[in-house]
Design an enzyme around this catalytic site. Structure first.
Site, short mmCIF file in Angstrom:
data_model
loop_
_atom_site.label_atom_id
_atom_site.label_comp_id
_atom_site.label_asym_id
_atom_site.label_seq_id
_atom_site.Cartn_x
_atom_site.Cartn_y
_atom_site.Cartn_z
N HIS A 211 19.72 -23.73 6.19
CA HIS A 211 19.68 -22.75 7.33
C HIS A 211 19.44 -21.33 6.77
O HIS A 211 18.79 -20.67 7.21
CB HIS A 211 21.03 -23.13 8.03
CG HIS A 211 21.29 -22.00 9.37
ND1 HIS A 211 21.12 -22.27 10.54
CD2 HIS A 211 21.61 -20.67 9.24
CE1 HIS A 211 21.13 -21.11 11.12
NE2 HIS A 211 21.49 -20.12 10.57
N GLU A 212 20.51 -21.16 5.70
CA GLU A 212 20.56 -19.85 5.20
C GLU A 212 19.34 -19.34 4.35
O GLU A 212 18.83 -18.54 4.21
CB GLU A 212 21.76 -19.52 4.13
CG GLU A 212 23.27 -19.69 4.98
CD GLU A 212 23.04 -18.95 6.10
OE1 GLU A 212 22.40 -17.84 6.33
OE2 GLU A 212 24.06 -19.24 7.16
N HIS A 215 16.67 -18.16 6.51
CA HIS A 215 16.72 -16.89 6.76
C HIS A 215 16.21 -16.17 5.65
O HIS A 215 15.38 -15.07 5.67
CB HIS A 215 18.05 -16.34 6.90
CG HIS A 215 18.86 -16.82 8.21
ND1 HIS A 215 18.31 -16.40 9.29
CD2 HIS A 215 20.13 -17.20 8.56
CE1 HIS A 215 19.02 -16.87 10.54
NE2 HIS A 215 20.11 -17.48 9.72
#
Ligand SMILES: [Zn+2]
Length: 337
Positions: A211-212, A215
């Site tokens: 997920h990170e 980003h």
């Protein structure tokens, strides 16, 4: 048995009953007090996913749309992935936070399986025992000193910091366009216990890192902007009203927008066991952001040779040097700064 003996016997039995009642009460009180102190520290913060990524403002969103526009006609016939030099920094405080090499390898393996266009190639693993890098939050002095001390590589390098975070946070990342102005800050921070086999259930299968890194490669949350506006600026992710948790089935939080919520998407807030994919549109966006802000300019490795390469056509007139120079200048001027 005399009257006295009978009375004595009754008193004895009554005392035993009272002792038993007091013992049960003491055990009950002890267990209750123990649970009251212990349980919050075990479960607090993990009843929902908490990513501390900052919400993009309107200026950042407009800039992001321009990047997508610039790269929308890029030639994507390549089959080789982009290689991302990756640096893993384990922070521990005494015995807490230490990770096995096998756990780090498993985390990178999960990352490599999740991204279609990128290969994460571990260049170095560092381990630092430092209490001031432990229990940190975004923008804290602990975060700054940790990154200043440990960060390696250019804007193409993924630096992962695994440590303890405050307020039940699972992680955060920096967006690609920030790197040129503050390279030392660039990277991904994750809660050490979110790694595969960690204790941050139900977020302990390694997907916080995925997920990170999403980003870090330019993706917003799927619920960015709610049901209105451009949302996450990706066409094939239906609008989502607000973050989902757990693993809800068949939820359509924005009925006026086509398609149900993609609860299995890595950029929602669902459980690790629920999320398993990026969309094609998200992959295209990540590639555009990589080329715009992170690539060091070197193209991905050439496609592997085919077993029976076709006979090349006879050479036609070669490009003159001025034409080639124009191509290069156009490419440079298309960069956003
Ligand atoms: Zn996030």
């Amino acid at each position: 048995m005399t009257q006295n003996q009978i009375q004595h016997k009754i008193r004895d039995n009554w005392n035993k009953v009272l002792d038993s009642i007091f013992l049960i009460m003491r055990v009950y009180i002890s267990v209750t007090v123990f649970a009251a102190f212990l349980l919050p520290s075990c479960v607090a913060g993990f009843t929902e996913r908490r990513c501390a990524m900052h919400d993009p403002n309107e200026e950042e969103k407009e800039k992001a749309l321009r990047v997508m526009e610039l790269h929308k006609n890029d030639d994507e016939t390549r089959t080789q992935k982009f290689t991302v030099p990756t640096y893993w920094h384990t922070i521990n405080k005494g015995k807490d936070g230490k990770l096995l090499d096998a756990t780090i390898a498993k985390s990178i393996d999960i990352l490599n399986k999740a991204f279609t266009d990128f290969t994460f190639d571990v260049k170095d693993i560092t381990t630092t025992d430092n209490g001031s890098y432990w229990g940190i939050k975004p923008g804290s002095s602990g975060e700054r000193s940790m990154k200043n001390k440990l960060r390696q590589g250019g804007c193409d390098a993924l630096n992962i910091y695994s440590t303890d975070l405050v307020s039940g946070l699972l992680g955060w990342a920096t967006f690609p366009d920030w790197c040129a102005g503050s390279q030392k800050d660039d990277g991904v921070v994750i809660l050490y216990s979110s790694v595969p086999g960690g204790t941050a259930a139900p977020y302990n299968l390694g997907d916080t890192l995925t997920h990170e890194v999403g980003h870090w490669l330019g993706l917003y949350h799927t619920f960015e902007g709610g049901c209105n506006g451009d949302g996450d600026q990706v066409d094939d992710t239906p609008a989502v009203k607000t973050s989902n948790s757990g693993c809800p089935k068949k939820i359509d939080s924005c009925p006026n927008d086509d398609g149900k919520d993609l609860v299995e998407n890595f950029m929602d807030y669902t459980d690790d066991s629920c999320m398993d994919s990026f969309t094609k549109g998200q992959e295209t966006r990540m590639t555009a952001f990589w080329k715009e802000y992170r690539s060091d300019g070197s193209p991905p490795p050439p496609n592997p040779p085919t077993p029976n390469p076709p006979t090349p056509n006879p050479p036609t007139t070669s490009k003159n040097p001025t034409q080639m120079m124009n191509v290069q200048i156009t490419r440079l001027s298309s960069k956003l700064f």
